[in-house]
Design a protein around this motif. Structure first.
Motif, mmCIF file in Angstrom:
data_model
loop_
_atom_site.group_PDB
_atom_site.id
_atom_site.type_symbol
_atom_site.label_atom_id
_atom_site.label_comp_id
_atom_site.label_asym_id
_atom_site.label_seq_id
_atom_site.Cartn_x
_atom_site.Cartn_y
_atom_site.Cartn_z
ATOM 1 N N TYR A 217 -28.461 10.619 9.218
ATOM 2 C CA TYR A 217 -27.273 11.465 9.210
ATOM 3 C C TYR A 217 -27.381 12.497 10.332
ATOM 4 O O TYR A 217 -27.588 13.677 10.106
ATOM 5 C CB TYR A 217 -27.153 12.128 7.838
ATOM 6 C CG TYR A 217 -25.819 12.782 7.551
ATOM 7 C CD1 TYR A 217 -24.617 12.179 7.898
ATOM 8 C CD2 TYR A 217 -25.769 14.017 6.894
ATOM 9 C CE1 TYR A 217 -23.402 12.776 7.615
ATOM 10 C CE2 TYR A 217 -24.565 14.620 6.591
ATOM 11 C CZ TYR A 217 -23.388 14.001 6.963
ATOM 12 O OH TYR A 217 -22.174 14.604 6.663
ATOM 13 N N ARG A 222 -22.306 12.767 11.437
ATOM 14 C CA ARG A 222 -21.641 13.827 10.681
ATOM 15 C C ARG A 222 -20.196 14.028 11.109
ATOM 16 O O ARG A 222 -19.335 14.296 10.268
ATOM 17 C CB ARG A 222 -22.404 15.153 10.855
ATOM 18 C CG ARG A 222 -23.745 15.188 10.150
ATOM 19 C CD ARG A 222 -24.583 16.367 10.614
ATOM 20 N NE ARG A 222 -25.944 16.255 10.112
ATOM 21 C CZ ARG A 222 -26.455 17.014 9.148
ATOM 22 N NH1 ARG A 222 -25.713 17.948 8.585
ATOM 23 N NH2 ARG A 222 -27.685 16.834 8.753
ATOM 24 N N TYR A 223 -19.946 13.931 12.404
ATOM 25 C CA TYR A 223 -18.662 14.406 12.907
ATOM 26 C C TYR A 223 -17.836 13.352 13.630
ATOM 27 O O TYR A 223 -16.828 13.682 14.245
ATOM 28 C CB TYR A 223 -18.898 15.613 13.823
ATOM 29 C CG TYR A 223 -19.608 16.729 13.090
ATOM 30 C CD1 TYR A 223 -19.010 17.364 12.005
ATOM 31 C CD2 TYR A 223 -20.895 17.130 13.445
ATOM 32 C CE1 TYR A 223 -19.661 18.369 11.314
ATOM 33 C CE2 TYR A 223 -21.555 18.134 12.763
ATOM 34 C CZ TYR A 223 -20.927 18.747 11.703
ATOM 35 O OH TYR A 223 -21.583 19.743 11.016
ATOM 36 N N THR A 224 -18.248 12.086 13.572
ATOM 37 C CA THR A 224 -17.451 11.007 14.131
ATOM 38 C C THR A 224 -16.864 10.202 12.984
ATOM 39 O O THR A 224 -17.597 9.625 12.175
ATOM 40 C CB THR A 224 -18.307 10.090 15.028
ATOM 41 O OG1 THR A 224 -18.937 10.880 16.043
ATOM 42 C CG2 THR A 224 -17.444 9.017 15.665
ATOM 43 N N ALA A 225 -15.536 10.164 12.913
ATOM 44 C CA ALA A 225 -14.868 9.445 11.832
ATOM 45 C C ALA A 225 -15.297 7.981 11.833
ATOM 46 O O ALA A 225 -15.328 7.325 12.872
ATOM 47 C CB ALA A 225 -13.357 9.556 11.988
ATOM 48 N N THR A 228 -19.922 7.357 9.038
ATOM 49 C CA THR A 228 -20.607 7.568 7.768
ATOM 50 C C THR A 228 -19.643 7.288 6.625
ATOM 51 O O THR A 228 -18.463 7.651 6.682
ATOM 52 C CB THR A 228 -21.125 9.016 7.662
ATOM 53 O OG1 THR A 228 -22.078 9.242 8.700
ATOM 54 C CG2 THR A 228 -21.782 9.271 6.320
ATOM 55 N N GLU A 229 -20.158 6.651 5.602
ATOM 56 C CA GLU A 229 -19.365 6.406 4.395
ATOM 57 C C GLU A 229 -19.743 7.468 3.360
ATOM 58 O O GLU A 229 -20.920 7.732 3.125
ATOM 59 C CB GLU A 229 -19.647 5.017 3.852
ATOM 60 C CG GLU A 229 -18.680 4.584 2.761
ATOM 61 C CD GLU A 229 -18.851 3.119 2.374
ATOM 62 O OE1 GLU A 229 -18.019 2.617 1.597
ATOM 63 O OE2 GLU A 229 -19.817 2.486 2.854
ATOM 64 N N THR A 285 -14.572 20.581 8.424
ATOM 65 C CA THR A 285 -13.828 19.590 9.197
ATOM 66 C C THR A 285 -13.368 18.443 8.286
ATOM 67 O O THR A 285 -13.693 18.389 7.101
ATOM 68 C CB THR A 285 -14.695 19.019 10.330
ATOM 69 O OG1 THR A 285 -15.674 18.132 9.770
ATOM 70 C CG2 THR A 285 -15.393 20.117 11.106
ATOM 71 N N GLU A 286 -12.653 17.520 8.900
ATOM 72 C CA GLU A 286 -12.125 16.378 8.147
ATOM 73 C C GLU A 286 -13.239 15.467 7.642
ATOM 74 O O GLU A 286 -13.035 14.687 6.701
ATOM 75 C CB GLU A 286 -11.159 15.580 9.031
ATOM 76 C CG GLU A 286 -9.907 16.334 9.444
ATOM 77 C CD GLU A 286 -10.147 17.346 10.564
ATOM 78 O OE1 GLU A 286 -11.270 17.369 11.130
ATOM 79 O OE2 GLU A 286 -9.230 18.115 10.876
ATOM 80 N N THR A 287 -14.409 15.521 8.266
ATOM 81 C CA THR A 287 -15.520 14.678 7.830
ATOM 82 C C THR A 287 -16.634 15.484 7.150
ATOM 83 O O THR A 287 -17.721 14.963 6.913
ATOM 84 C CB THR A 287 -16.121 13.910 9.035
ATOM 85 O OG1 THR A 287 -16.561 14.856 10.021
ATOM 86 C CG2 THR A 287 -15.091 12.979 9.646
ATOM 87 N N SER A 288 -16.373 16.753 6.847
ATOM 88 C CA SER A 288 -17.379 17.604 6.213
ATOM 89 C C SER A 288 -17.404 17.377 4.711
ATOM 90 O O SER A 288 -16.377 17.074 4.086
ATOM 91 C CB SER A 288 -17.092 19.082 6.500
ATOM 92 O OG SER A 288 -17.192 19.363 7.873
ATOM 93 N N THR A 289 -18.584 17.553 4.124
ATOM 94 C CA THR A 289 -18.741 17.209 2.706
ATOM 95 C C THR A 289 -18.237 18.282 1.750
ATOM 96 O O THR A 289 -17.875 17.960 0.619
ATOM 97 C CB THR A 289 -20.217 16.895 2.386
ATOM 98 O OG1 THR A 289 -21.030 18.025 2.721
ATOM 99 C CG2 THR A 289 -20.687 15.676 3.166
#
Length: 316
Positions: A217, A222-225, A228-229, A285-289
């Motif tokens: 990770y 972390r930050y590329t759409a 990561t699933e 962000t849009e990909t943050s947990t």
């Protein structure tokens, strides 16, 4: 009850996590504007003090990652300026930002952590790198995980599978900090657990499971759409979920954090939860947990941001 009308979102900063902070700040600002709140977005620069003095906002919402954003410095400035702000106080930020210190305090309160050591760059110079590397490998074994003792977004962090990889990993680590946290690499399920306090005390959000396509990770994952699933909530038995949420709440409370935080954890092959680190300003962000956990709790992210800002206003 005071009305919330004007919020200043601080985003950007001078750390390597600048771009992530900009994206996080943009999302917080857009969410608040959706609720008809006037929002300004500013970076941390020479104009900040004048802005706070000449046109003080009702509340500052810091969305700054890395040094100054999470080490308490900016919050000290906000305290000096008398401006209410969202998030932890400076002293708590300093403790949480120092990963070895936070890890020790959390472990002292009954939460399992990986074995590891923290060594400054100078130690390898003064004591001789080859001998020290040999001692590290002999004491901790392999695989290992190397990361700076401060900072986030996986900058300077490297998984190490053998002694031959250790030296290069430390060189990469020292590019982002003066001390390295060297830990046994625990294999298992990576999860994060957000903690949120909207005025009635902290509660844990559902754990978010992280499955990077490359197995690590790192920043890109972390930050590329699509890299990561995420499974939110995590695909874990109820007892492990309880242990994970308990660990996150313990970290939040032991470290004296406020409003919200995010604990990074790993569940090993025996189902034991281990604490890795905590973030006082988690990514938005849009990909943050953290936002994924908010969604999994059936909460509206925009409303959460507004409530955090509003309770900061009431504190002020």
């Amino acid at each position: 009850m005071a009305d919330l009308d004007r919020v200043l979102v601080l985003a950007g900063g001078m750390s390597p996590e600048h771009e992530v902070s900009v994206r996080s700040g943009r999302r917080v600002a857009e969410s608040l504007r959706r609720l008809d709140i006037e929002v300004q977005v500013a970076d941390v620069d020479a104009t900040l003090l004048a802005r706070l003095a000449d046109d003080p906002p009702q509340v500052v919402f810091p969305v700054l990652h890395g040094a100054s954003g999470e080490d308490g410095a900016i919050r000290e400035i906000l305290e000096l300026s008398g401006v209410p702000y969202v998030g932890a106080v400076p002293s708590a930020c300093r403790v949480a930002f120092a990963k070895p210190t936070a890890k020790a305090l959390v472990a002292r309160n009954g939460v399992a952590v990986p074995r590891g050591v923290t060594l400054p760059k100078a130690a390898f110079h003064d004591l001789g790198a080859p001998a020290l590397l040999e001692r590290i490998g002999g004491a901790l074994g392999f695989p290992l995980f190397i990361k700076p003792d401060q900072g986030g977004s996986a900058f300077g962090a490297t998984a190490v599978d053998s002694a031959e990889e250790l030296s290069a990993a430390l060189v990469g680590c020292f590019a982002y900090g003066d001390a390295a946290l060297i830990e046994e690499r625990v294999r298992g399920t990576e999860i994060t657990v957000g903690v949120l306090d909207l005025g009635d005390g902290p509660f844990a959000l559902p754990p978010v499971e992280i499955v990077p396509d490359g197995g690590v990770y790192d920043y890109a994952a972390r930050y590329t759409a699509g890299r990561t699933e995420f499974f939110s909530p995590a695909r874990l038995p109820a007892d492990i979920v309880d242990a994970a949420t308990s660990a996150a709440l313990t970290a939040h409370e032991v470290l004296g954090l406020r409003d919200f935080s995010r604990a990074d954890l790993i569940v090993d092959g025996q189902g034991d939860v281990r604490f890795l680190e905590v973030q006082v300003a988690p990514g938005m962000t849009e990909t943050s947990t953290f936002p994924l956990g908010v969604d999994a709790a059936d909460l509206d992210f925009a409303v959460v941001c507004r409530e955090l800002a509003h309770q900061a206003l009431l504190r002020g």
